[in-house]
Enzyme design. Sequence first.
Site, mmCIF file in Angstrom:
data_model
loop_
_atom_site.group_PDB
_atom_site.id
_atom_site.type_symbol
_atom_site.label_atom_id
_atom_site.label_comp_id
_atom_site.label_asym_id
_atom_site.label_seq_id
_atom_site.Cartn_x
_atom_site.Cartn_y
_atom_site.Cartn_z
ATOM 1 N N SER A 141 35.986 44.625 48.171
ATOM 2 C CA SER A 141 36.953 44.624 47.081
ATOM 3 C C SER A 141 37.329 46.048 46.707
ATOM 4 O O SER A 141 36.473 46.891 46.472
ATOM 5 C CB SER A 141 36.351 43.903 45.874
ATOM 6 O OG SER A 141 37.254 43.902 44.803
ATOM 7 N N GLY A 142 38.641 46.308 46.655
ATOM 8 C CA GLY A 142 39.127 47.643 46.324
ATOM 9 C C GLY A 142 39.393 48.515 47.517
ATOM 10 O O GLY A 142 39.805 49.668 47.361
ATOM 11 N N THR A 179 44.715 43.858 50.418
ATOM 12 C CA THR A 179 45.958 43.209 50.010
ATOM 13 C C THR A 179 47.161 44.090 50.307
ATOM 14 O O THR A 179 48.189 43.610 50.805
ATOM 15 C CB THR A 179 45.895 42.874 48.509
ATOM 16 O OG1 THR A 179 44.751 42.039 48.270
ATOM 17 C CG2 THR A 179 47.152 42.155 48.062
ATOM 18 N N ASN A 209 37.780 46.873 41.689
ATOM 19 C CA ASN A 209 39.185 46.851 42.061
ATOM 20 C C ASN A 209 39.987 46.270 40.908
ATOM 21 O O ASN A 209 39.572 45.290 40.289
ATOM 22 C CB ASN A 209 39.379 45.997 43.327
ATOM 23 C CG ASN A 209 40.809 46.049 43.839
ATOM 24 O OD1 ASN A 209 41.606 46.832 43.341
ATOM 25 N ND2 ASN A 209 41.129 45.229 44.798
ATOM 26 N N SER A 245 41.889 42.627 42.613
ATOM 27 C CA SER A 245 41.021 42.064 43.643
ATOM 28 C C SER A 245 41.427 40.622 43.937
ATOM 29 O O SER A 245 41.605 39.807 43.026
ATOM 30 C CB SER A 245 39.565 42.101 43.169
ATOM 31 O OG SER A 245 38.727 41.466 44.107
ATOM 32 N N SER A 246 41.587 40.300 45.211
ATOM 33 C CA SER A 246 41.890 38.923 45.622
ATOM 34 C C SER A 246 40.613 38.109 45.533
ATOM 35 O O SER A 246 39.623 38.404 46.205
ATOM 36 C CB SER A 246 42.438 38.897 47.047
ATOM 37 O OG SER A 246 43.622 39.639 47.138
ATOM 38 N N GLY A 265 35.377 41.001 52.312
ATOM 39 C CA GLY A 265 34.404 41.645 53.184
ATOM 40 C C GLY A 265 32.983 41.285 52.808
ATOM 41 O O GLY A 265 32.716 40.518 51.869
ATOM 42 N N GLU A 279 29.485 41.235 51.183
ATOM 43 C CA GLU A 279 29.112 41.571 49.815
ATOM 44 C C GLU A 279 27.609 41.511 49.637
ATOM 45 O O GLU A 279 26.960 40.580 50.135
ATOM 46 C CB GLU A 279 29.791 40.624 48.810
ATOM 47 C CG GLU A 279 31.300 40.793 48.741
ATOM 48 C CD GLU A 279 31.929 39.954 47.646
ATOM 49 O OE1 GLU A 279 31.192 39.141 47.032
ATOM 50 O OE2 GLU A 279 33.143 40.101 47.402
#
Length: 1509
Positions: free
Chosen positions: A158-159, A163, A209, A212-213, A437, A439
Amino acid sequence: MVASVSLGVGSLVWVEDQEEAWIDGEVVSVNGEDIKIHCTSGKTVVAKSSNVYPKDAEAPPCGVDDMTKLAYLHEPGVLHNLKTRYDINEIYTYTGNILIAVNPFQKLPHLYDSHMMAQYKGAAFGELSPHPFAVADAAYRLMINEGISQAILVSGESGAGKTESTKLLMRYLAYMGGRAVAEGRTVEQQVLQSNPVLEAFGNAKTVRNNNSSRFGKFVEIQFDQRGKISGAAIRTYLLERSRVCQVSDPERNYHCFYMLCAAPKEEIQKYKLGDMRTFHYLNQTNCYELDGVDDCKEYIATRKAMDTVGISSEEQDAIFRVIAAILHLGNIEFAKGKEMDSSTPKDEKSWFHLRTAAELFMCDVKALEDSLCKRVIVTRDETITKWLDPEAAVASRDALAKIVYSRLFDWLVDKINNSIGQDPNSKCLIGVLDIYGFESFKTNSFEQFCINLTNEKLQQHFNQHVFKMEQEEYTKEEIDWSYIEFIDNQDVLDLIEKKPGGIIALLDEACMFPRSTHETFAQKLYQTFKNHERFSKPKLSRSDFTLSHYAGDVTYQTEFFLDKNKDYVIAEHQALLNASNCSFVSGLFPMSNEETSKQSKFSSIGSRFKQQLQALLETLSATEPHYIRCVKPNNLLKPAIFENHNVLQQLRCGGVMEAIRISCAGYPTKRPFDEFVDRFSILAPEVLNGSTDEVTACKRLLEKVGLEGYQIGKTKVFLRAGQMAELDARRTEVLGRSASIIQRKIRSYMAQKSFTLLRRSAILIQSVCRGELTRKVYEGMRREASCLRIQRDLRMHLARKAYKVLCSSAISIQTGMRGMAARNELRFRRQTSAAIVIQSHCRKFLDLSEYRKLKNAAITTQCAWRARVARRELRKLKTAARETGALQAAKNKLEKQVEELTWRLQLEKRMRADIEEAKTQENEKLKSALQDLQLQFKETKNILMKEREAAEKAVKQIPIIQEVPVVDHELMDKLNAENEELKALVNSLEKKIDETEKKYEETSKLSEERLKQAVEAESKFIKLKSAMQMLEEKISDMESENKILRHQTLVTPAKGVLEHPFTLATKVLENGHHANEVKSNESQNIFPPKSYETPDGKPRRPPTDRQHEDVDTLMDCVMKDVGFSQGKPVAAFTIYKCLLYWKSFEAERTSVFDRLINMIGSAIENQESNDHMAYWLSNTSTLLFLLQRSLRPAGSTPVRKPQPPTSLFERMTMGFRSSPSTVNFAAAAAALETVRQVEAKYPALLFKQQLTAYVEKIYGIIRDNSKKELGSLLALCIQAPRTSKGSVLRSGRSFGKDSSTNHWQGIIECLNSLLSTLKENFVPPILVQKIFSQIFSYINVQLFNSLLLRRECCTFSNGEYVKAGLAELELWCAQAKEEYAGSAWDELKHIRQAVGFLVIHQKYRISYDEITNDLCPILSVQQLYRICTLYWDDNYNTRSVSPDVISSMRVLMTEDSNNAVSNSFLLDDNSSIPFSIDDLSDNLQVKEFSAVKPVTELLENPAFQFLHE
């Protein structure tokens, strides 16, 4: 990853560091396995040799764009390369065909504009700098060329920028597959606009992020056979539902909640919203706003994006009504009720939110309260209603909010897919996967478990792809690779998803039992997997478990595993929302047959996610994969910060290190033969003696050094892990010995130089002393000589002064005597001349009086005689006038007939328009009636089908109930009656439809007949109009003839008129003085003398027919290449002379100009031949110049001719003025006769505009043809050919120089050919200058852009190569001269300054002001920064500019980041037309056409005899 190698003292190495992960240093001493290293940070460490990795001392200072080019492919080398490139804003790097993207946390718009997309379009992969556009283009080209579907996998934590990278990929694919012109919403627009919609409802701010998605996304973009986007589909995975109800500080909920709270006031009032801080689902955190984000503007943008993807305004209102209802649900609080373990809304505020939520859901308030506070349990015997306590009611409320939001998100995805549509005929697609990704947090729950399962699956796919690529390279190079082992993680996947004993299977089994808890589930896991290598139990925990993933160990907490795995809808919630009066809400919760019972059924999220994942991998396996690994450089989300530990962990999680391990298992070091020989030939120089090729040299070199296990491919040398370090260690030893020898020689040279300097100094001191003594002796001798000279000069001065006094006295006396004698002589001559003048005036007066008497008598006699002749001619003219009156009457009659026909035609047109309007109205009425009937028919048919289905269901259910058989006869009769009525209604509707179709056919036939009649009438009108025009022309010809005859009778003497009527008329016109006295001069100019009878008395053809024949003759002649005369095109001059003679410029109507334009258009159809185009450019531009000088718009003031001199004095003055340059004035007069001004009518002015357009078109064709020819040569000229030592020694010479000159020589030959063609066709020099200026500008743009986009071009040697080529172009400009080259050399200013900067030595000493003011004043900061960061010296290994200069540029770029003009560092090619008609007119002279001869073929034609004049 790298085998242990022997490192000597002085070797550069990498060693582990707790703070920086890896730090570089130099080996100080080696003691067995212990190595003492002095680090660049200043500290000294001791490390084991197994933990030390070699560092490449010859690596470029700015890193390499493809990490497979690294000499040492290991962890510290990869990390250092990424950091080096990140420091210069190079955020993209390849690892083979894998793109690593490091998030810059700042806007870099110059990297993503449309010009950059055009640069990557069609470029080979790896040719330009790394970029997502290159990955997308490679996927698109593979799909088009090989017909194989592609997939681009974007991953990262994330970040990291997943995206944004996905958006860039979709933008480029839409750019490549978009349609040029389309109506309404296009597929590519909908695909791109789906991103903001899904981001609004699926993205949120997290700790790592701001956007973040919280779901995975796979976008399938379908293409047709032409490569255009024809359809698309979006799949989503594992939306984070729990975020709707639970948000931790400082994160935020989904963006849509904040957008709605910041919407316009009318929206907020409609949904009864208030401050976002008052809602429970939003105020669990202190973060409400994001920096730089306006939620109100985002709300409006999201609504626009919804419009684009096909979501109607009613559906949008329903969506945001559901979002508002969820917010109100969260504010419902519960307290204990009256009964035991019951609950009820806490206070009036809770009741308000309950009623508002029910109002927004459009359901019953009581039903909503019961669904939250009660549960209905269905048993075999009875139905039991159970109250929920306040805690359970809160859980029920949150469950309702989560399921509603989940269903809403699924509906959005389905709606977008249905709106975009899928192409069933599409055979190829490109999928873009944007997924979470790996985690690993302090607390890892079920979401992290599913995410890491996804990454394990994708990592296995990634490993297989990397291993496959390695195999393909080894196979391509024809080396043995069979013994290489493949790293697999199948055991972890079996541990998680294998049936029946995997973790997911055990979790589903635990969820099926009501009494199962997370502790019993954990104990089951401990018992089942206690001996598994990848599974372990933490020591201090009773319910946690640890899995050993490919990226490291992760400990999971099982507290919420069971609850989060259960995916079911509470039956009360399902029934409540299914019964909603809002069709949108009820559509989110359809009631299926399985859900009719009041029972909540279990469904496993883990199993369903595993199935989705399997389907995704099957899709990916059927495609050719491409990978983008996104990396977040720091957790502060700020630019210019690179945290080594953080990046290293992401590289491990992203599988990059795994790919490196796979590469290291085989041959991690791959070097082309020339580079290998260049680097290591120093180990055995004798291998190059007599060597014929580089392959043999490499083999002999490797045999000489004694390496084993290497492989020799077709183009590269493949070395095992550690062999490169061993070769470098030997190379370092050789270089050390060589350095000692060099130092010894230099010291000897310095001592010798010092001795020589001392000796020269002593000799110099001696010579200075001797010189000083000699100068003193010389000074005494000089003083003595000066004294003698002064005495001599003084005596001479006194004698000369006395002589001058005597001489001036004598001259004064002589002057007085001579003046007196001259004055007496002058007085006598004046008296004599005065007497002569008086005598001449007297004689003149007497002669003038006699002449005037004779002249008056002659004029009186001539007037009497001319009056007599005129009266006689007047009688004849009156007779002719009577005949002309009859013709005038016939003309008036025809005009009346034409007016009558015109009136009839207009009446017919009006009737036709009325009929058409009535017909369209009647058709619309019939169509609307037909549509209404069809709708009624469909509705009745649907009702009938529903009734039949209901009847069939009733019939099927009757046999099941065997105990009480009941038949409702009344219902059956009612249904039969309704069925008969419906049949009758259907029959009547069918009859009405037939009748309307017949009426429609009759009206269409009637309209066709009327249309035919109107067309016939219009054709008759056109024929009559043309006949009238012919009559008008004949009448005008006769009138002009009568005028000429009258003029001849008034001017010509009677005798001359009777004997020679036409000869005298011609003479009068030729005599300039007589023509000025005649009042009807204009009629003579407009209507030349015409006769319709031949000398034999035979009738001639009408003048219009003759003119058409003349025009045809002219067209046939000039269509051929008739050449040039006196450097001017003959065809253009001939056309101009003919148009001038035929008075075409002054005609109100003529077809000559249209025929000329059509002729030019057909002549330039063949656009490939520059020779042909240059011929017509010369002709059209010359004709345009002549028109510009001749045509004068109607109404403008004509240029008056100077009056002829009348008096004797004026004629004498004119003679004196013209006598010195009589020839020049004669030439000017001839030029004025050649080109004269006329008053132009509309057709002539229109022809001039059309001719201007053709000149510009032909100019553009020649310019574009030349650019196309130069394009292929410029691609070879931007980079110097590589030469290696092997190639230099081959046959004792180098071929690099020959090949380099060949490319530039090709450009020179191309320019010479174009210049020769333009000169041969006598194209005006101003056009030649503009052509070459734009061609040189194109060369400047192509070379400069290639320099900025390709790092291998920004080198010292390449700068010298391009500079040599530019010198060739400068020499060509000098040879072509300014007349043709113009300012072409100045157009190369960008590439000249850039190349000049590349070849400067000691760049690190240059300041920023010197660069911008002296060296490169024309280049922008972005361009300078790009060149400075890409530069590397491949010859002398010199440094680029200093870090201070780089930092100054970076500060200026940050300040200018908001300026859209300064963001792009690439140049644009200018394709405009750089000249005007005035430029052409200013550079040509009229006098140049005085000696031009027309076409020889026309001079022999009797109709073109006027060309002889």
